[in-house]
Write a protein that holds these residues in place. Structure first.
Motif, PDB file in Angstrom:
ATOM      1  N   THR A   1       1.731  -2.172   9.251  1.00  0.00           N
ATOM      2  CA  THR A   1       2.772  -1.159   9.071  1.00  0.00           C
ATOM      3  C   THR A   1       3.988  -1.543   9.904  1.00  0.00           C
ATOM      4  O   THR A   1       3.880  -1.719  11.111  1.00  0.00           O
ATOM      5  CB  THR A   1       2.268   0.238   9.491  1.00  0.00           C
TER       6      THR A   1
ATOM      7  N   GLU B   1       9.891   2.281   6.019  1.00  0.00           N
ATOM      8  CA  GLU B   1       8.528   1.977   6.448  1.00  0.00           C
ATOM      9  C   GLU B   1       7.794   1.292   5.311  1.00  0.00           C
ATOM     10  O   GLU B   1       7.885   1.713   4.158  1.00  0.00           O
ATOM     11  CB  GLU B   1       7.782   3.236   6.858  1.00  0.00           C
ATOM     12  N   VAL B   2       7.072   0.245   5.665  1.00  0.00           N
ATOM     13  CA  VAL B   2       6.306  -0.516   4.692  1.00  0.00           C
ATOM     14  C   VAL B   2       4.892  -0.694   5.231  1.00  0.00           C
ATOM     15  O   VAL B   2       4.717  -1.071   6.391  1.00  0.00           O
ATOM     16  CB  VAL B   2       6.954  -1.897   4.432  1.00  0.00           C
ATOM     17  N   GLN B   3       3.919  -0.399   4.391  1.00  0.00           N
ATOM     18  CA  GLN B   3       2.529  -0.716   4.690  1.00  0.00           C
ATOM     19  C   GLN B   3       2.115  -1.833   3.757  1.00  0.00           C
ATOM     20  O   GLN B   3       1.868  -1.612   2.569  1.00  0.00           O
ATOM     21  CB  GLN B   3       1.626   0.503   4.506  1.00  0.00           C
ATOM     22  N   GLN B   4       2.092  -3.046   4.305  1.00  0.00           N
ATOM     23  CA  GLN B   4       1.692  -4.229   3.553  1.00  0.00           C
ATOM     24  C   GLN B   4       0.231  -4.480   3.853  1.00  0.00           C
ATOM     25  O   GLN B   4      -0.171  -4.518   5.017  1.00  0.00           O
ATOM     26  CB  GLN B   4       2.543  -5.433   3.983  1.00  0.00           C
TER      27      GLN B   4
ATOM     28  N   LYS C   1       0.824  -1.212   0.000  1.00  0.00           N
ATOM     29  CA  LYS C   1       0.000   0.000   0.000  1.00  0.00           C
ATOM     30  C   LYS C   1       0.856   1.260   0.000  1.00  0.00           C
ATOM     31  O   LYS C   1       0.551   2.217  -0.690  1.00  0.00           O
ATOM     32  CB  LYS C   1      -0.937  -0.007   1.206  1.00  0.00           C
ATOM     33  N   ASP C   2       1.964   1.242   0.754  1.00  0.00           N
ATOM     34  CA  ASP C   2       2.833   2.412   0.828  1.00  0.00           C
ATOM     35  C   ASP C   2       4.205   1.950   1.293  1.00  0.00           C
ATOM     36  O   ASP C   2       4.327   0.988   2.044  1.00  0.00           O
ATOM     37  CB  ASP C   2       2.263   3.440   1.809  1.00  0.00           C
ATOM     38  N   THR C   3       5.231   2.657   0.848  1.00  0.00           N
ATOM     39  CA  THR C   3       6.585   2.341   1.270  1.00  0.00           C
ATOM     40  C   THR C   3       7.425   3.603   1.264  1.00  0.00           C
ATOM     41  O   THR C   3       7.174   4.529   0.494  1.00  0.00           O
ATOM     42  CB  THR C   3       7.215   1.256   0.368  1.00  0.00           C
ATOM     43  N   SER C   4       8.417   3.625   2.145  1.00  0.00           N
ATOM     44  CA  SER C   4       9.297   4.783   2.232  1.00  0.00           C
ATOM     45  C   SER C   4      10.670   4.309   2.704  1.00  0.00           C
ATOM     46  O   SER C   4      10.778   3.464   3.595  1.00  0.00           O
ATOM     47  CB  SER C   4       8.722   5.788   3.239  1.00  0.00           C
TER      48      SER C   4
ATOM     49  N   THR D   1       7.918  -0.233  10.684  1.00  0.00           N
ATOM     50  CA  THR D   1       8.874   0.864  10.559  1.00  0.00           C
ATOM     51  C   THR D   1      10.160   0.437  11.250  1.00  0.00           C
ATOM     52  O   THR D   1      10.152   0.130  12.446  1.00  0.00           O
ATOM     53  CB  THR D   1       8.346   2.154  11.216  1.00  0.00           C
TER      54      THR D   1
END
Length: 160
Positions: A63, A79-82, A21-24, A65
């Motif tokens: 999430t 950070e990963v939102q799987q 969904k999101d990654t940084s 981090t």
């Protein structure tokens, strides 16, 4: 069996989709962070959120981090939102909450762990292999923490 009697609904569980969904990834002190000997201190935060997105369809977002510091300087922050979409029928109340809070994150964790490892190695850092997480124990701990204030309130009410 009489016509108006219905057989109990058997619980059903199906993975509809697993997605990032999101990654940084940040390495704020590059390239200086690569010069000293690598003796990192790594911390990890973990969180999961759940929401209903349709009839018997739930999104669970795990999430993770991870922050690595080397000589008190941030080497990287990742950070990963799987996330996953799960179809769940025939469960309500506590069994549904247990499934969403422990079983689903347990399915998502290997994907999130792999994404974090990939990002750190692409950032030119050593592989970051996160240890497994016992989501059932975390869920039980959360239930105990939620029950403790209620027990204290009941004790106070009984003493008056």
């Amino acid at each position: 069996m009489a016509e108006n009697e219905q057989a109990p609904v058997q619980p059903q569980f199906a993975i509809q989709r697993i997605y990032l969904k999101d990654t940084s990834f940040e390495s704020p002190n590059s390239p200086q962070v690569f010069i000293p000997a690598w003796k990192p201190e790594v911390s990890m935060d973990l969180n999961s959120k759940t929401r209903s997105v349709g009839e018997d369809l739930y999104e669970v977002v795990l999430t993770l981090t991870a922050t690595a510091k080397n000589n008190d300087e941030t080497a990287f922050l990742v950070e990963v939102q799987q996330a996953g979409l799960f179809a769940i029928k025939g469960l309500e109340g506590q069994p549904l909450q247990h499934t969403l809070s422990a079983f689903c994150p347990n399915i998502l964790f290997p994907y999130a762990r792999e994404a974090i490892d990939n990002l750190t190695t692409k950032g030119s850092f050593p592989s970051l292999n996160l240890a497994p997480v016992n989501f059932d124990a975390l869920y039980a701990e959360r239930l105990n923490q939620e029950a403790e204030p209620q027990e204290e309130t009941q004790e106070v009410a009984q003493t008056h």
